[in-house]
Design a protein around this motif. Structure first.
Motif, PDB file in Angstrom:
ATOM      1  N   MET A  66       0.841  -1.201   0.000  1.00  0.00           N
ATOM      2  CA  MET A  66       0.000   0.000   0.000  1.00  0.00           C
ATOM      3  C   MET A  66       0.878   1.254   0.000  1.00  0.00           C
ATOM      4  O   MET A  66       0.559   2.245  -0.649  1.00  0.00           O
ATOM      5  N   LEU A  67       1.993   1.175   0.732  1.00  0.00           N
ATOM      6  CA  LEU A  67       2.913   2.309   0.780  1.00  0.00           C
ATOM      7  C   LEU A  67       3.399   2.660  -0.624  1.00  0.00           C
ATOM      8  O   LEU A  67       3.408   3.839  -1.021  1.00  0.00           O
ATOM      9  N   ILE A  68       3.745   1.639  -1.392  1.00  0.00           N
ATOM     10  CA  ILE A  68       4.227   1.884  -2.758  1.00  0.00           C
ATOM     11  C   ILE A  68       3.112   2.506  -3.606  1.00  0.00           C
ATOM     12  O   ILE A  68       3.319   3.502  -4.301  1.00  0.00           O
ATOM     13  N   LEU A  69       1.913   1.931  -3.501  1.00  0.00           N
ATOM     14  CA  LEU A  69       0.794   2.456  -4.295  1.00  0.00           C
ATOM     15  C   LEU A  69       0.511   3.924  -3.967  1.00  0.00           C
ATOM     16  O   LEU A  69       0.324   4.751  -4.856  1.00  0.00           O
ATOM     17  N   PHE A  70       0.510   4.242  -2.682  1.00  0.00           N
ATOM     18  CA  PHE A  70       0.191   5.616  -2.302  1.00  0.00           C
ATOM     19  C   PHE A  70       1.316   6.575  -2.687  1.00  0.00           C
ATOM     20  O   PHE A  70       1.057   7.716  -3.051  1.00  0.00           O
ATOM     21  N   ALA A  71       2.557   6.093  -2.600  1.00  0.00           N
ATOM     22  CA  ALA A  71       3.671   6.956  -3.019  1.00  0.00           C
ATOM     23  C   ALA A  71       3.509   7.322  -4.491  1.00  0.00           C
ATOM     24  O   ALA A  71       3.693   8.477  -4.885  1.00  0.00           O
ATOM     25  N   ILE A  72       3.125   6.337  -5.306  1.00  0.00           N
ATOM     26  CA  ILE A  72       2.900   6.622  -6.732  1.00  0.00           C
ATOM     27  C   ILE A  72       1.742   7.606  -6.891  1.00  0.00           C
ATOM     28  O   ILE A  72       1.827   8.594  -7.623  1.00  0.00           O
ATOM     29  N   LEU A  73       0.658   7.332  -6.161  1.00  0.00           N
ATOM     30  CA  LEU A  73      -0.521   8.199  -6.270  1.00  0.00           C
ATOM     31  C   LEU A  73      -0.172   9.656  -5.962  1.00  0.00           C
ATOM     32  O   LEU A  73      -0.515  10.567  -6.725  1.00  0.00           O
ATOM     33  N   TYR A  74       0.532   9.887  -4.841  1.00  0.00           N
ATOM     34  CA  TYR A  74       0.811  11.263  -4.443  1.00  0.00           C
ATOM     35  C   TYR A  74       1.774  11.939  -5.424  1.00  0.00           C
ATOM     36  O   TYR A  74       1.656  13.136  -5.689  1.00  0.00           O
ATOM     37  N   THR A  75       2.716  11.143  -5.952  1.00  0.00           N
ATOM     38  CA  THR A  75       3.624  11.728  -6.942  1.00  0.00           C
ATOM     39  C   THR A  75       2.828  12.194  -8.159  1.00  0.00           C
ATOM     40  O   THR A  75       2.986  13.328  -8.629  1.00  0.00           O
ATOM     41  N   ASP A  99     -15.489  -0.274  17.952  1.00  0.00           N
ATOM     42  CA  ASP A  99     -14.937  -1.597  17.655  1.00  0.00           C
ATOM     43  C   ASP A  99     -14.927  -1.911  16.162  1.00  0.00           C
ATOM     44  O   ASP A  99     -14.184  -2.792  15.719  1.00  0.00           O
ATOM     45  N   THR A 100     -15.747  -1.196  15.381  1.00  0.00           N
ATOM     46  CA  THR A 100     -15.706  -1.437  13.935  1.00  0.00           C
ATOM     47  C   THR A 100     -14.333  -1.090  13.378  1.00  0.00           C
ATOM     48  O   THR A 100     -13.884  -1.712  12.425  1.00  0.00           O
ATOM     49  N   ALA A 101     -13.655  -0.090  13.999  1.00  0.00           N
ATOM     50  CA  ALA A 101     -12.319   0.278  13.525  1.00  0.00           C
ATOM     51  C   ALA A 101     -11.400  -0.926  13.628  1.00  0.00           C
ATOM     52  O   ALA A 101     -10.604  -1.198  12.737  1.00  0.00           O
ATOM     53  N   TYR A 102     -11.539  -1.669  14.730  1.00  0.00           N
ATOM     54  CA  TYR A 102     -10.672  -2.814  14.939  1.00  0.00           C
ATOM     55  C   TYR A 102     -10.932  -3.901  13.894  1.00  0.00           C
ATOM     56  O   TYR A 102     -10.004  -4.367  13.224  1.00  0.00           O
ATOM     57  N   TYR A 103     -12.200  -4.293  13.725  1.00  0.00           N
ATOM     58  CA  TYR A 103     -12.493  -5.409  12.810  1.00  0.00           C
ATOM     59  C   TYR A 103     -12.350  -4.998  11.349  1.00  0.00           C
ATOM     60  O   TYR A 103     -11.588  -5.572  10.589  1.00  0.00           O
ATOM     61  N   TYR A 104     -13.110  -3.989  10.963  1.00  0.00           N
ATOM     62  CA  TYR A 104     -13.110  -3.600   9.552  1.00  0.00           C
ATOM     63  C   TYR A 104     -11.789  -2.955   9.159  1.00  0.00           C
ATOM     64  O   TYR A 104     -11.307  -3.159   8.050  1.00  0.00           O
ATOM     65  N   GLY A 105     -11.218  -2.163  10.087  1.00  0.00           N
ATOM     66  CA  GLY A 105      -9.959  -1.488   9.788  1.00  0.00           C
ATOM     67  C   GLY A 105      -8.879  -2.481   9.404  1.00  0.00           C
ATOM     68  O   GLY A 105      -8.186  -2.327   8.405  1.00  0.00           O
ATOM     69  N   THR A 106      -8.741  -3.538  10.196  1.00  0.00           N
ATOM     70  CA  THR A 106      -7.692  -4.508   9.919  1.00  0.00           C
ATOM     71  C   THR A 106      -7.996  -5.299   8.654  1.00  0.00           C
ATOM     72  O   THR A 106      -7.126  -5.522   7.816  1.00  0.00           O
ATOM     73  N   ALA A 107      -9.265  -5.706   8.504  1.00  0.00           N
ATOM     74  CA  ALA A 107      -9.602  -6.581   7.383  1.00  0.00           C
ATOM     75  C   ALA A 107      -9.577  -5.849   6.045  1.00  0.00           C
ATOM     76  O   ALA A 107      -9.254  -6.426   5.016  1.00  0.00           O
ATOM     77  N   LEU A 108      -9.920  -4.572   6.066  1.00  0.00           N
ATOM     78  CA  LEU A 108     -10.169  -3.883   4.798  1.00  0.00           C
ATOM     79  C   LEU A 108      -8.982  -3.096   4.273  1.00  0.00           C
ATOM     80  O   LEU A 108      -9.149  -2.248   3.407  1.00  0.00           O
ATOM     81  N   LEU A 109      -7.780  -3.359   4.795  1.00  0.00           N
ATOM     82  CA  LEU A 109      -6.632  -2.547   4.380  1.00  0.00           C
ATOM     83  C   LEU A 109      -6.524  -2.451   2.854  1.00  0.00           C
ATOM     84  O   LEU A 109      -6.442  -1.361   2.298  1.00  0.00           O
ATOM     85  N   ILE A 110      -6.578  -3.592   2.182  1.00  0.00           N
ATOM     86  CA  ILE A 110      -6.397  -3.542   0.720  1.00  0.00           C
ATOM     87  C   ILE A 110      -7.627  -2.979  -0.008  1.00  0.00           C
ATOM     88  O   ILE A 110      -7.504  -1.990  -0.729  1.00  0.00           O
ATOM     89  N   PRO A 111      -8.824  -3.553   0.183  1.00  0.00           N
ATOM     90  CA  PRO A 111      -9.975  -2.958  -0.532  1.00  0.00           C
ATOM     91  C   PRO A 111     -10.208  -1.496  -0.166  1.00  0.00           C
ATOM     92  O   PRO A 111     -10.540  -0.678  -1.037  1.00  0.00           O
ATOM     93  N   GLY A 112      -9.981  -1.158   1.107  1.00  0.00           N
ATOM     94  CA  GLY A 112     -10.158   0.236   1.540  1.00  0.00           C
ATOM     95  C   GLY A 112      -9.163   1.145   0.844  1.00  0.00           C
ATOM     96  O   GLY A 112      -9.513   2.223   0.364  1.00  0.00           O
ATOM     97  N   SER A 113      -7.905   0.708   0.771  1.00  0.00           N
ATOM     98  CA  SER A 113      -6.888   1.539   0.128  1.00  0.00           C
ATOM     99  C   SER A 113      -7.178   1.697  -1.361  1.00  0.00           C
ATOM    100  O   SER A 113      -6.984   2.771  -1.931  1.00  0.00           O
ATOM    101  N   VAL A 114      -7.632   0.591  -1.983  1.00  0.00           N
ATOM    102  CA  VAL A 114      -7.966   0.679  -3.410  1.00  0.00           C
ATOM    103  C   VAL A 114      -9.091   1.699  -3.613  1.00  0.00           C
ATOM    104  O   VAL A 114      -9.023   2.548  -4.514  1.00  0.00           O
ATOM    105  N   ALA A 115     -10.092   1.666  -2.741  1.00  0.00           N
ATOM    106  CA  ALA A 115     -11.189   2.629  -2.857  1.00  0.00           C
ATOM    107  C   ALA A 115     -10.680   4.056  -2.692  1.00  0.00           C
ATOM    108  O   ALA A 115     -11.075   4.950  -3.446  1.00  0.00           O
ATOM    109  N   ILE A 116      -9.778   4.270  -1.727  1.00  0.00           N
ATOM    110  CA  ILE A 116      -9.237   5.628  -1.516  1.00  0.00           C
ATOM    111  C   ILE A 116      -8.520   6.100  -2.776  1.00  0.00           C
ATOM    112  O   ILE A 116      -8.685   7.244  -3.211  1.00  0.00           O
ATOM    113  N   ILE A 117      -7.701   5.205  -3.343  1.00  0.00           N
ATOM    114  CA  ILE A 117      -6.916   5.611  -4.512  1.00  0.00           C
ATOM    115  C   ILE A 117      -7.852   5.973  -5.670  1.00  0.00           C
ATOM    116  O   ILE A 117      -7.672   6.995  -6.333  1.00  0.00           O
ATOM    117  N   LEU A 118      -8.878   5.153  -5.869  1.00  0.00           N
ATOM    118  CA  LEU A 118      -9.827   5.445  -6.953  1.00  0.00           C
ATOM    119  C   LEU A 118     -10.559   6.765  -6.702  1.00  0.00           C
ATOM    120  O   LEU A 118     -10.729   7.589  -7.607  1.00  0.00           O
TER     121      LEU A 118
END
Lengths: 448, 337
Positions: free
Chosen positions: A406-415, B76-95
């Motif tokens: 994720m760190l790599i992806l976000f670094a690319i995004l911010y750049t 407590d949702t931060a604990y469960y969903y936060g840990t589980a959703l790292l990848i799908p959540g990050s993908v959504a943020i990037i999009l």
């Protein structure tokens, strides 16, 4: 992988990256609405279309930066839960209120910004359009206010009790208005104004240095530098109070910032220098008594040294450099802006001389560096804690193995976002230079 | 009503708000790109731009409200969903980040470019797909918790019919909601060419959306029987939803009352969304987390609700002003301002 796959370290780096990038847009996002308001107000009061045009053009550039601010703000909002689930679990119980209110404040700002941008010529009086900006300024500043209370809480957590590992007896207002809140909030908000004034001042200074003689840029420079002088003096006063706050509530942070090892009165302030292996300070500039005065108004103030703290709870000592960098640049900005204001006011010399213009132009990027240094100082200076005295950063992070990716992806995004942002802004204003816009709108342009 | 129920209702309302406004925005991006590819963009481009420009920032805030609010009310949702959703959540943020900034870059900065409008169209479909992951995993069976460490089972997620059903439902719903709204907006703008095209889109996407709704309803029966039985108990809400759908399609088909038709679409999704949510309770995450064991303390709950009421009183007139100036001001909508 470059790093060992340590989720804590990687989460910290990713958070720095997101916050560091977001901080640029958040800072100008809070400050520029005020500058636009000042320009539009001058335009109305002096009946001077140059100032109104200034407000228009600043607003146009501003909205692009808002977009990046919004999306990176969304990113950090979600990343807090994704990277620091245990922290957010504790924070939700104690400091959830201002986080929630921050979103309201931003919502309010977003609505009125949308209206403001699209209604320049829709109202009968100019004043009515100006009034739309008031909620934008209030919303932006209130966002900074609410979110900074959360950061203040991380430094001085209060307003709750922990009984057998369970958080009880919560008082959300006490948590929000903790001892760190007054200095932290005033410091953050005022530097948003200061940085924004310098960024806009830099643009005007560069234009004049390039040989542009239009009165528009001179007015812009004058407006931004006089504002900056006021903000810079206020920043210095608030900075002084911040030192007294640290002495009272986070003495280990102040000691680390100042490489102050022995507890003593009449403590000197150390600028720069290097630290030997035996914790000796070399090549530093010492200002006698200054640290004692910073900590408590008088040279007799006893300042606790690093040797009197448990090593286990001390922040890394390199924060000294970030602290110094912030203070140096802060002084520089105050000096440059006050100098400009005084020269211009006295009328004896030309304030638009080349050396001063170069110094003002340098103030733009420098003010951003100072802001980033300040954040690094306060965040690293709180380590090893995420919630001072209650939760260590290492206990708060996610356990996921995928943070590196994720760190790599976000670094690319911010750049990519950063580069496109600069590219788009340049293109936008190159295509529509101020001279052309003045001609189009029938505003008299003259050279001075 | 207990504080827990008030809290989740408030959050669900925000999520519903996001569902509607974001669908309009996402779908608009897709139609804008699609019409460009089929050389019809001159017909609908104006309508889409006029509506989107002043409101795009507001859309995102509904989502932020939801995920900040849920951590406030249910830490407590931060604990469960936060840990589980790292990848799908990050993908959504990037999009979301790409979509938001490139929209602004294209609209305020550079001239129109094919690449920007492709990004805008593609992210409009990918974001709902990635966000639905949250609803999917809330049904249980996609997460394991071992020794206090939460793991998302990717094989289970990508291999399950239910999860793909939800993705397709989300995408076709986005297109239907958006087309229904833009049809109404075009009719207000008296832009009859745009109206014809958008009306066609709305009718085209209406049946896939209702069929996917029914398919997902039954797929859930295989996935989570307890939740499914709860939904069957609330059959009358789904009936309301279905009737509203029929009414909306009828009106659009008959070329009348496009405003009412869009309100019916909103009713359709409101009824189904709240029936789904109500029968999901008390679970936030099957079978680990309910609204009762994950709830914040009472003082925080009261202050959050107070802040919500206060904020709402501030927002309603502001939103009204925004809508009056850009949605209901005939001159603006028609492009005279």
């Amino acid at each position: 992988m470059i790093f060992d796959n340590d989720p804590v370290l990687l989460s910290r780096i990713l958070t720095y990256l997101t916050l560091g990038f977001h901080a640029i847009f958040a800072t100008i996002g809070v400050g520029i609405p005020l500058m636009i308001a000042i320009a539009e107000w001058m335009g109305i009061k002096r009946n001077d279309p140059h100032y109104t045009l200034m407000a228009r053009r600043w607003a146009r550039g501003f909205v692009v930066s808002v977009a990046v601010g919004v999306v990176t703000g969304t990113a950090i909002g979600l990343q807090l839960s994704l990277l620091w689930p245990n922290f957010m679990q504790a924070a939700g119980h104690t400091i959830g209120l201002p986080m929630f209110m921050e979103v309201f404040a931003f919502f309010f700002e977003a609505i009125f910004l949308g209206i403001y941008l699209y209604t320049w010529d829709r109202f009968k009086t100019k004043m009515r359009h100006f009034l739309l900006l008031i909620p934008v300024v209030i919303g932006a500043t209130a966002s900074a206010f609410f979110i900074t209370t959360v950061n203040a809480f991380m430094n001085v957590p209060q307003g709750f009790e922990v009984v057998q590992g369970v958080i009880t007896n919560v008082n959300p207002l006490e948590a929000m208005f903790n001892p760190a809140t007054p200095t932290k909030i005033s410091h953050v908000i005022i530097i948003c104004y200061l940085t924004s004034a310098f960024i806009l001042g830099m643009i005007a200074a560069v234009k004049i240095l390039q040989g542009n003689k239009s009165v528009y840029h001179k007015k812009a420079l004058h407006l931004t530098m006089v504002s900056a002088a006021v903000f810079a003096v206020a920043t210095a006063l608030i900075g002084d109070l911040s030192g007294k706050y640290l002495h009272e509530y986070q003495p280990e942070k102040l000691a680390a910032a100042e490489w102050h090892f022995e507890t003593e009165e009449e403590a000197p302030l150390i600028l720069g220098g290097v630290l030997t292996e035996d914790n000796e300070v070399k090549y530093a500039l010492e200002i006698p008594y200054a640290l004692s005065i910073l900590a408590g108004f008088s040279p007799d103030t006893e300042v606790t040294g690093l040797n009197d703290f448990d090593e286990d709870v001390l922040p890394p000592l390199f924060v000294h450099y970030f602290f110094d960098l912030m203070v140096f640049i802060g002084m520089y900005l105050a000096f440059v802006s006050v100098l400009f204001a005084v020269i211009n006011w006295s009328g004896r010399w030309n304030a638009f001389n080349k050396p001063l213009l170069i110094m003002i132009a340098a103030g733009g990027p420098l003010s951003l560096i100072a802001m980033e240094s300040g954040w690094i100082f306060t965040e690293v200076g709180r380590q090893p804690w995420i919630l001072n005295g209650f939760m260590r950063t290492s206990e708060a992070a996610t356990t996921s193995d995928h943070v590196g990716l994720m760190l790599i992806l976000f670094a690319i995004l911010y750049t990519v976002l950063g580069v496109t942002f600069v590219f788009v802004l340049r293109k936008m204003f190159k295509r529509n230079p101020v001279e052309r816009e003045m001609r189009k709108r029938g505003i008299t342009n003259y050279e001075v | 009503m207990t504080y827990e129920v008030v809290g989740i209702t408030v959050l669900w309302l925000f999520l519903y708000g996001y569902l509607i406004v974001a669908s309009v925005d996402f779908g608009a991006g897709f139609f804008s790109y699609y019409s460009k590819k089929t050389k019809k963009d001159h017909i609908i481009h104006g309508v889409i731009q006029r509506y989107l420009s002043p409101v795009w920032e507001v859309t995102n805030v509904f989502l932020v409200f939801f995920f900040i609010g849920i951590v406030g009310f249910f830490p407590d949702t931060a604990y469960y969903y936060g840990t589980a959703l790292l990848i799908p959540g990050s993908v959504a943020i990037i999009l979301l980040a790409i979509r938001g900034s490139y929209y602004a870059f294209a609209t305020y900065g550079a001239e129109e470019s094919d690449f920007f409008s492709f990004l805008y169209g593609a992210t409009g479909l990918l974001i709902p797909a990635s966000l639905t992951t949250v609803l999917t995993i809330s049904e249980g069976g996609y997460i394991t918790v071992e020794n206090g460490s939460v793991q998302l089972l990717y094989g289970e997620l990508f291999g399950s019919l239910y999860s793909w059903g939800v993705v397709v439902l989300a995408i076709v719903s986005v297109l239907f909601i958006s087309a229904a709204f833009l049809t109404y907006y075009a009719s207000r703008a008296k832009d009859f060419n745009a109206l014809e095209l958008l009306r066609k889109y709305a009718l085209f996407w209406s049946f896939p959306s209702i069929i996917m709704g029914i398919v997902v309803f039954f797929l859930l029966g295989q996935r989570n029987e307890e939740h499914f039985m709860g939904m069957v108990d609330l059959w009358w809400m789904f009936a309301i939803s279905f009737i509203a759908f029929l009414g909306a399609v009828y009106l659009i088909w008959k070329r009348k009352m496009y405003g009412t038709a869009f309100i019916l679409v909103m009713v359709q999704y409101f009824a189904a969304f709240f029936a789904y949510g109500a029968s999901h309770l008390p679970y936030l995450l099957y079978p680990y987390l309910t609204i009762y064991d994950g709830f914040t303390n009472e003082t925080m709950a009261i202050s959050l609700i107070a802040a919500f009421v206060g904020g709402f009183l501030l927002l309603i007139p502001s939103l009204y002003l925004l809508m009056r100036l850009f949605l209901f001001d005939a001159d603006y909508v028609e492009g005279k301002k």
